[in-house]
Design a protein around this motif. Structure first.
Motif, mmCIF file in Angstrom:
data_model
loop_
_atom_site.group_PDB
_atom_site.id
_atom_site.type_symbol
_atom_site.label_atom_id
_atom_site.label_comp_id
_atom_site.label_asym_id
_atom_site.label_seq_id
_atom_site.Cartn_x
_atom_site.Cartn_y
_atom_site.Cartn_z
ATOM 1 N N ARG A 52 0.840 -1.192 0.000
ATOM 2 C CA ARG A 52 0.000 0.000 0.000
ATOM 3 C C ARG A 52 0.880 1.249 0.000
ATOM 4 O O ARG A 52 1.936 1.286 0.637
ATOM 5 N N SER A 53 0.458 2.274 -0.733
ATOM 6 C CA SER A 53 1.207 3.534 -0.698
ATOM 7 C C SER A 53 0.647 4.447 0.375
ATOM 8 O O SER A 53 1.328 5.289 0.919
ATOM 9 N N ASP A 54 -0.639 4.284 0.680
ATOM 10 C CA ASP A 54 -1.270 5.142 1.676
ATOM 11 C C ASP A 54 -1.199 4.481 3.044
ATOM 12 O O ASP A 54 -1.134 3.267 3.158
ATOM 13 N N GLY A 100 1.402 -9.287 -3.393
ATOM 14 C CA GLY A 100 0.866 -8.170 -2.636
ATOM 15 C C GLY A 100 -0.019 -8.678 -1.508
ATOM 16 O O GLY A 100 -0.123 -9.887 -1.299
ATOM 17 N N TYR A 101 -0.637 -7.761 -0.786
ATOM 18 C CA TYR A 101 -1.564 -8.178 0.266
ATOM 19 C C TYR A 101 -2.799 -7.297 0.207
ATOM 20 O O TYR A 101 -2.699 -6.094 0.018
ATOM 21 N N VAL A 102 -3.970 -7.921 0.301
ATOM 22 C CA VAL A 102 -5.223 -7.156 0.282
ATOM 23 C C VAL A 102 -6.205 -7.752 1.284
ATOM 24 O O VAL A 102 -6.025 -8.869 1.755
ATOM 25 N N GLU A 103 -7.245 -6.991 1.587
ATOM 26 C CA GLU A 103 -8.347 -7.536 2.361
ATOM 27 C C GLU A 103 -8.936 -8.703 1.573
ATOM 28 O O GLU A 103 -9.019 -8.655 0.344
ATOM 29 N N ASN A 150 -6.727 -0.711 -1.196
ATOM 30 C CA ASN A 150 -6.851 -2.134 -1.520
ATOM 31 C C ASN A 150 -7.087 -2.332 -3.011
ATOM 32 O O ASN A 150 -6.537 -3.224 -3.631
ATOM 33 N N GLU A 151 -7.930 -1.454 -3.573
ATOM 34 C CA GLU A 151 -8.274 -1.593 -4.989
ATOM 35 C C GLU A 151 -7.051 -1.336 -5.870
ATOM 36 O O GLU A 151 -6.887 -1.983 -6.903
ATOM 37 N N GLY A 152 -6.180 -0.424 -5.423
ATOM 38 C CA GLY A 152 -4.962 -0.151 -6.173
ATOM 39 C C GLY A 152 -4.034 -1.350 -6.180
ATOM 40 O O GLY A 152 -3.489 -1.737 -7.220
ATOM 41 N N TYR A 195 -11.403 -8.125 -1.286
ATOM 42 C CA TYR A 195 -10.867 -7.611 -2.548
ATOM 43 C C TYR A 195 -10.249 -8.734 -3.370
ATOM 44 O O TYR A 195 -10.366 -8.751 -4.588
ATOM 45 N N ALA A 196 -9.586 -9.674 -2.681
ATOM 46 C CA ALA A 196 -8.996 -10.804 -3.390
ATOM 47 C C ALA A 196 -10.100 -11.618 -4.046
ATOM 48 O O ALA A 196 -9.988 -12.044 -5.199
#
Lengths: 332, 336
Positions: free
Chosen positions: B155-157, B212-215, B197-199, B218-219
């Motif tokens: 994540r960038s944010d 990467g890692y996401v909720e 997450n969408e990014g 989202y996966a």
């Protein structure tokens, strides 16, 4: 002479009292107008001062903690205890993306402007002019999304591998255009910026090019100059000040643009020699981290904001100075 | 600093709440936004009372509740008990989610690739650079992994997702803990940052050989290739609702003051290791008592009738035993 006497007689008939009142009403109106406009003008200074003061207040803990070293520290570790924050990465990213953006946007923007005013057939002038102005109207988040979904993949799959293979092994350029290709990079952000600032350069240049007196151009054509020579020796010198003004406006936009850049720059605080590597800019760093920050970390982000403010101020001041010099040289 | 915070908080709230005249206002974490708004919608249909939730990030949510500009704040990173005491706040977990590592590898199907916390840490530290590295191969003897470089995406944010992910890495890799640590935004040694997450999901979908890692949601929605993980008990687990709930029920909620439990790396053979709860913050003695009561009613409704809605959106409802504890906390601590 006789008429004037008659006129003053009429005035006298209306009574000296009324005349004084009317005059004082005019004067009052004038004074009110003077103060209202003056207040408007001074409010700009107050607002600007307020912004600077609140930035300094917010940034104070970070200023006290890091001092001037903030400017040349590259490490950005908000989760370390205590946080280690340095602005070198974002400053580098801001400058490098703006410089690349200007390197692309100035020739293209001037090219469009020259084409539109000197060469373009009349029927094509409107569509191109409209298209350029439409570019300015597109919200930056749309540029960001387009950069993320369309431009990024194109650059990473097509353009970047091509550039990397061309410059592979060439000293200096080999490091600047080094792999691996990436969707999110300094170069992608700079390219988006270039597209975004294009309308600033183009519209202002078109406007100032139109101010060149036709007689000057006609005279040049009359002695046998080519279009290129007319543009180079008549149009550009005549409009230099305005063109530079447009470029500076574009540079200001490029330095501060946030949303589109945040989407595609990759938010890496490390300085890497390749422009195809991820980086960050001051505004992108603030936009990314502000919401989830607190304490010294937040103060550091506000200090970054203060730096951007100062940086923009210096760029604009330098532009003013340059314009003044040019004007003096031109003898106006 | 407080002065600036108050101004920022007041500005955000003024901008966000003026459009609605909702009774309850909440602000904070972005991760639970879909479920909070779904619950609010159902609650409005049933009772006629509205709720306005602004997903402005966990850190901002904490600031808002501290500045008393909202009825409740929401955060993915829980506050410590001392901090709660200092601000006169009550905290409890509201709903859970899970974070899954996702990859884009040719020929690898969801759940096929197995990773451990240590290997994941080494990948994110940049120590493991290629997919055919011995450490990954050891965990996946049957898979044929490419000899290509790993593209690390994060994540960038600043985000709660990152907080929980880095917390897990800190627990499972000593090197990560020493060099990077836990936080909503950290000093990433390698990788590119994508927004939200969408990014990250979008970037993984487009980039070959990326991780990467996401909720979890989202996966699932983006049909990304999630990995399996080796948990604390040494078992290989797949990201499923059962595995997430196992992690939650194995956590010791009763003994944690202020429900300060970070759900990563929980014991239990079935536990998914990167599970996370998202928390609600409220004042013990709120200035607007009516709104405060109304908010509690809403949360009660969500606990009692919102489980199915949560599951539909791939969230994990809190286990009933934990809900009982929370309801006790309400009656004991929130003054009306």
């Amino acid at each position: 002479m006789a008429e004037m006497t008659v006129e003053s007689d009429v005035m006298d008939a209306a009574g000296p009292y009324d005349r004084a009142r009317a005059l004082s009403a005019f004067k009052l109106g004038d004074v009110t107008f003077y103060w209202i406009t003056r207040a408007c003008a001074i409010s700009v200074l107050l607002i600007l001062g307020g912004i600077i003061i609140s930035l300094i207040v917010g940034a104070w803990p970070a200023i006290r903690e890091y001092g001037a070293a903030f400017l040349w520290t590259q490490r950005w570790a908000p989760s370390a205890d205590p946080p280690v924050l340095g602005a070198l990465g974002p400053i580098y990213g801001t400058l490098i993306t703006s410089v690349i953006a200007m390197m692309i946007a100035i020739p293209v923007g001037l090219g469009i402007a020259i084409f539109l005013t000197e060469i373009c057939p009349l029927w094509l002038r409107r569509p191109i002019g409209l298209a350029v102005e439409l570019l300015a109207g597109i919200p930056s988040i749309i540029y960001g999304m387009w950069g993320f979904f369309v431009l990024g993949p194109f650059l990473a799959n097509t353009f970047q591998p091509f550039m990397i293979s061309i410059f592979d092994g060439v000293p200096v350029l080999g490091t600047v255009f080094a792999g691996p290709p990436s969707y999110l990079s300094l170069f992608n952000a700079a390219l988006i910026l270039a597209i975004m600032v294009l309308p600033f350069i183009t519209s202002i240049s078109v406007d100032v090019f139109k101010t060149v007196p036709p007689v000057l151009k006609e005279a040049a054509y009359g002695v046998g100059c080519t279009t290129w020579e007319v543009v180079r020796n008549v149009v550009i010198p005549y409009t230099r000040v305005g063109v530079i003004g447009g470029i500076m406006l574009a540079l200001g936009r490029a330095l501060g643009e946030t949303m589109a850049v945040t989407f595609i720059i990759g938010n890496s605080f490390k300085i890497q020699s390749s422009i195809f590597a991820p980086g960050t800019t001051i505004s992108a760093a603030i936009a990314s981290e502000f919401a989830e920050s607190d304490g010294l970390h937040q103060s550091g982000l506000i200090l970054l904001g203060l730096l951007l403010f100062v940086l923009t101020f210096f760029v604009l001041a330098a532009a003013r100075l340059m314009l003044m010099r040019l004007e003096k040289k031109a003898g106006n | 600093m407080n002065f600036v915070r108050t101004i920022v908080a007041a500005g955000m709230v003024a901008a966000s709440t003026s459009a609605f005249a909702a009774d309850i206002t909440g602000a904070g974490a972005t991760f639970p936004f879909p479920i909070y708004s779904k619950w609010a919608d159902a609650y409005k249909k049933e009772t006629g009372n509205g709720l306005n939730y602004q997903s402005i990030g966990s850190g901002a949510g904490i600031k808002q509740i501290q500045a008393k500009t909202v009825t409740f704040g929401a955060t993915d990173a829980p506050l410590k008990a001392e901090q709660l005491e200092k601000d006169g706040l009550v905290q409890w977990p509201m709903v859970m989610g899970a974070i899954v590592p996702v990859v884009n590898l040719e020929g690898i199907k969801p759940g096929e690739l197995v990773l451990s916390g240590e290997v994941l840490g080494d990948i994110y530290l940049g120590k493991i650079k290629k997919w055919d590295d011995a450490a990954i191969a050891k965990l996946n003897p049957k898979l044929k992994l490419p000899a290509d470089a790993i593209t690390v995406v994060r994540r960038s944010d600043g985000s709660g997702t990152t907080f929980n992910f880095t917390d897990y890495l800190s627990k499972s890799s000593a090197d990560w803990k020493a060099k990077v640590g836990t936080g909503t935004a950290v000093e990433w040694p390698v990788g590119v940052g994508a927004k939200g997450n969408e990014g990250v999901a979008g970037n993984i979908g487009q980039t070959k050989n990326a991780i990467g890692y996401v909720e979890y949601a989202y996966a699932k929605q983006n049909k990304l290739t999630h990995t399996a993980m080796i948990n604390k008990a040494g078992k290989t687990v797949q990201p499923t609702i059962e595995a997430f709930q196992a992690a939650a029920s194995n956590a010791d909620w009763a003994k944690a003051p202020g429900y300060y439990v970070i759900l990563t790396d929980q014991p239990g053979e079935a536990s998914w290791p990167i599970t996370a709860a998202t928390f609600i913050l409220m004042h013990k003695a709120a200035t607007d008592k009516a709104a405060s009561q109304e908010a509690i009613k809403f949360f009660k409704y969500a606990f009692e009738k919102g489980d199915k809605m949560a599951e539909e959106l791939d969230y994990i409802p809190m286990p009933d035993s934990v809900v009982k504890l929370i309801e006790k906390t309400w009656s004991a601590e929130i003054k009306s």
